[in-house]
Every structure is written in structure tokens, then in C-alpha cells.
Design an enzyme around this catalytic site. Structure first.
Site, mmCIF file in Angstrom:
data_model
loop_
_atom_site.group_PDB
_atom_site.id
_atom_site.type_symbol
_atom_site.label_atom_id
_atom_site.label_comp_id
_atom_site.label_asym_id
_atom_site.label_seq_id
_atom_site.Cartn_x
_atom_site.Cartn_y
_atom_site.Cartn_z
ATOM 1 N N SER A 7 0.796 -1.138 -0.236
ATOM 2 C CA SER A 7 0.148 -0.226 0.029
ATOM 3 C C SER A 7 1.170 1.226 0.054
ATOM 4 C CB SER A 7 -0.759 0.424 1.217
ATOM 5 O OG SER A 7 -1.636 -1.631 1.140
HETATM 6 N N1 SAH Z 1 -0.468 -5.197 3.761
HETATM 7 C C1 SAH Z 1 0.396 -5.414 2.819
HETATM 8 C C2 SAH Z 1 -0.580 -4.941 1.155
HETATM 9 C C3 SAH Z 1 -1.236 -6.029 1.184
HETATM 10 S S1 SAH Z 1 -2.300 -6.130 -0.095
HETATM 11 C C4 SAH Z 1 1.449 -4.911 3.138
HETATM 12 O O1 SAH Z 1 2.120 -4.162 4.156
HETATM 13 O O2 SAH Z 1 2.123 -5.242 2.175
HETATM 14 C C5 SAH Z 1 -3.436 -6.801 -0.437
HETATM 15 C C6 SAH Z 1 -3.025 -8.194 0.263
HETATM 16 O O3 SAH Z 1 -4.500 -8.944 0.836
HETATM 17 C C7 SAH Z 1 -2.538 -9.785 -0.581
HETATM 18 O O4 SAH Z 1 -1.452 -9.900 -0.411
HETATM 19 C C8 SAH Z 1 -3.816 -10.562 -0.577
HETATM 20 O O5 SAH Z 1 -3.304 -11.577 -1.610
HETATM 21 C C9 SAH Z 1 -4.316 -11.015 0.658
HETATM 22 N N2 SAH Z 1 -6.226 -10.833 0.709
HETATM 23 C C10 SAH Z 1 -6.938 -10.791 -0.084
HETATM 24 N N3 SAH Z 1 -7.642 -11.529 0.221
HETATM 25 C C11 SAH Z 1 -7.479 -11.746 1.304
HETATM 26 C C12 SAH Z 1 -7.904 -12.941 2.402
HETATM 27 N N4 SAH Z 1 -9.083 -13.240 2.038
HETATM 28 N N5 SAH Z 1 -7.454 -13.167 2.808
HETATM 29 C C13 SAH Z 1 -6.272 -13.110 3.458
HETATM 30 N N6 SAH Z 1 -5.672 -12.506 2.431
HETATM 31 C C14 SAH Z 1 -6.095 -11.857 1.392
#
Ligand code: SAH
Length: 268
Positions: free
Chosen positions: A109
Site C-alpha cells: 500500500s
Molecule cells: N498489507 C500489505 C499490502 C496488502 S495487499 C503490505 O503491507 O504489503 C492485500 C493483500 O491481501 C494481498 O497480499 C492479498 O493476497 C491479500 N488478501 C486478499 N484477500 C485475502 C483474504 N481473504 N485473506 C487473507 N489475505 C487476503
């Protein structure tokens, strides 16, 4: 270049001709390291200075300038090396105020959004925090630096594996990471003082609300895939009553249920 090189060569030549050559340079004795490792050290130092300056600029111009005032958040974001959480080819952009690709259709993000969401959690050391969407592990590291106990869930197994290795290498050994669908939270560790969801579902998962402690807060983007979502702060008071407030429009990668990489090339 030739101009700069020629001067010492000429001087050396004059000394030699005059019969008073300088003492031979014993390569490798003055400094036990090879020339190439010295050059590498210098490069590494320069790179570290570059990243440190870029990180401070990020704090000043992308975070403070947009109204983030929480000193603890500013301090940890000024410390955590975001460049360690992005792919090699994006390292030079690591401190720009952008989301960046981390593979599998996902992104780390935007720094301002990380700061805003973290500030809204209003954390105190020792609290228990659940993150859904580990991604690169950057947000988890920010939380850990604030002295809370971090539990983070990532649905894509490759990302979970990479984040786990990265966090271990960077010494964030206390963070607990699980490869799972975060829709169901982390029941055997609930309740949580705070929950942060970093992918956008189209509704608030009820299980997550249930796993929020009384007095707890959740920050979650909710809205349509591919559109603008709304970032919500959800508070549960001491009686268990829920109140919500909007923190504005955002764009996050979708909250998926399959762990299959998505095609969405999104900005947060
Ligand atoms: N917080 C992260 C950025 C996340 S991007 C950082 O600091 O880098 C969002 C993430 O959520 C992705 O890796 C995606 O695979 C994950 N995601 C999406 N749906 C999800 C779910 N149902 N359970 C767990 N993770 C999920």
C-alpha cells in the site's frame, strides 16, 4: 576521466626518473579488504544514505504534510526500511507515495494510507492486533515496531512464504503469520484490540466484527472490486455496541476467497 588519471601517472613518472620513487604500495596490506569490497562498502553506504534521506522526505512530504500527526506512527515509519519490502526493480521508488507491485497481482500500500490506517487504530504497546492481507509484510512490521502483538493472515501461499522469510531476515521474529483465508479471522487468538484489513471486501466480514474486543477498533476498506471503496473505522464500545465512521475514498486490491492471483493492477 583520462585528464584526472594522467596527473598521478605523470608525478609517479617524475619521481621514478629522479631516482626517488615513492615506496612500493603493498596491495592488500594497508587494508585487508580488496579494492572491490571497499568500493562495495562505499556503494552500500551511499545507498543507505539515499534510502534514509528518501524515507525522511516521505515522512515530511507524503505523510506529515497530509495531516498525520501521531508521533509514534511517524517515528516507526521513519525507521522501517520500506525498500526491503519491495521487489529489486522497484527499490528506487520505495519511498515515493505510491503503491507498488509485489507480485501475484498484489501491491504494497501507499505509505500515506499505511500511516492513516495505523494512526486510526490508536494502538498502545502490548495490544493484540490482527491484520488481514500480509502482502509484503510491511504493514505488519510497522505494527510490530509499535510494540503490539501482531497476527497476520495472507491468502496467497507464495506471498505468505516470501513475507515470512523477509520478516525473519529483518528480525521481526515475534510476528505470527498464517497462510489462510482471512475472512474467518484467527479464532483461537481472538479477541483482538485492533483489526486492520488491507484488501477490500464488498461487505464487512461478520466474523471479524465478532473477533474485535470490546473497546476495540477495526479499519477496513469496503466497496466494489475495481472501483473506489470507502475506508471505514468501526469501533466496538465497552457494551459491545458498534459505531462506524468513514475515513474517505480509497482503492485497494480485492479481498479474495480463493487465493488465486487477480488481474487487477490497482494503486493501493
Ligand atoms: N498489507 C500489505 C499490502 C496488502 S495487499 C503490505 O503491507 O504489503 C492485500 C493483500 O491481501 C494481498 O497480499 C492479498 O493476497 C491479500 N488478501 C486478499 N484477500 C485475502 C483474504 N481473504 N485473506 C487473507 N489475505 C487476503
Amino acid at each position: 576521466m583520462a585528464r584526472y588519471l594522467s596527473t598521478p601517472l605523470i608525478i609517479l613518472g617524475i619521481f621514478t626518473l629522479a631516482g626517488c620513487a615513492p615506496p612500493p604500495i603493498e596491495v592488500g596490506q594497508a587494508d585487508p579488504r580488496s579494492t572491490s569490497s571497499l568500493v562495495q562498502d562505499t556503494d552500500t553506504q551511499a545507498t543507505e544514505i539515499y534510502f534514509e534521506t528518501a524515507r525522511q522526505n516521505m515522512i515530511d512530504f507524503a505523510i506529515k504534510a497530509y495531516g498525520i500527526e501521531d508521533q509514534a506512527v511517524l517515528e516507526v515509519m521513519g525507521r522501517v526500511p520500506r525498500h526491503e519490502f519491495v521487489q529489486q526493480e522497484h527499490k528506487s521508488m520505495a519511498y515515493a507515495n505510491h503503491a507498488l507491485p509485489i507480485g501475484y497481482g498484489q501491491t504494497i500500500s501507499q505509505p500515506f494510507i499505511v500511516a492513516l490506517m495505523t494512526q486510526e487504530l490508536d494502538l498502545s504497546p502490548g495490544e493484540k492486533v490482527l491484520e488481514i492481507g500480509t502482502g509484503s509484510g510491511y504493514q505488519a512490521a510497522i505494527l510490530a515496531e509499535l510494540g503490539v502483538d501482531v497476527f497476520t493472515v495472507e491468502i496467497i501461499s507464495e506471498l505468505a512464504q516470501e513475507a515470512s522469510e523477509r520478516l525473519r531476515r529483518l528480525d521481526y521474529t515475534e510476528i505470527q503469520l498464517r497462510n489462510d483465508d482471512g475472512y474467518y479471522g484467527w479464532s483461537d487468538q481472538a479477541p483482538f484490540d485492533a483489526i486492520i484489513v488491507t484488501a477490500a471486501p464488498d461487505h464487512v466480514p461478520q466474523t471479524l466484527v465478532e473477533q474485535l474486543a470490546k473497546g476495540g477498533v477495526m479499519v477496513i476498506p469496503v466497496g466494489p472490486i475495481g472501483g473506489i471503496q470507502e475506508l471505514w473505522r468501526i469501533n466496538k464500545d465497552e457494551d459491545g455496541a458498534i459505531s462506524t465512521s468513514s475515513l474517505g475514498g480509497v482503492r485497494f486490491v480485492p479481498f479474495t476467497r480463493t487465493g488465486k492471483p487477480t488481474d487487477y493492477n490497482r494503486t493501493e
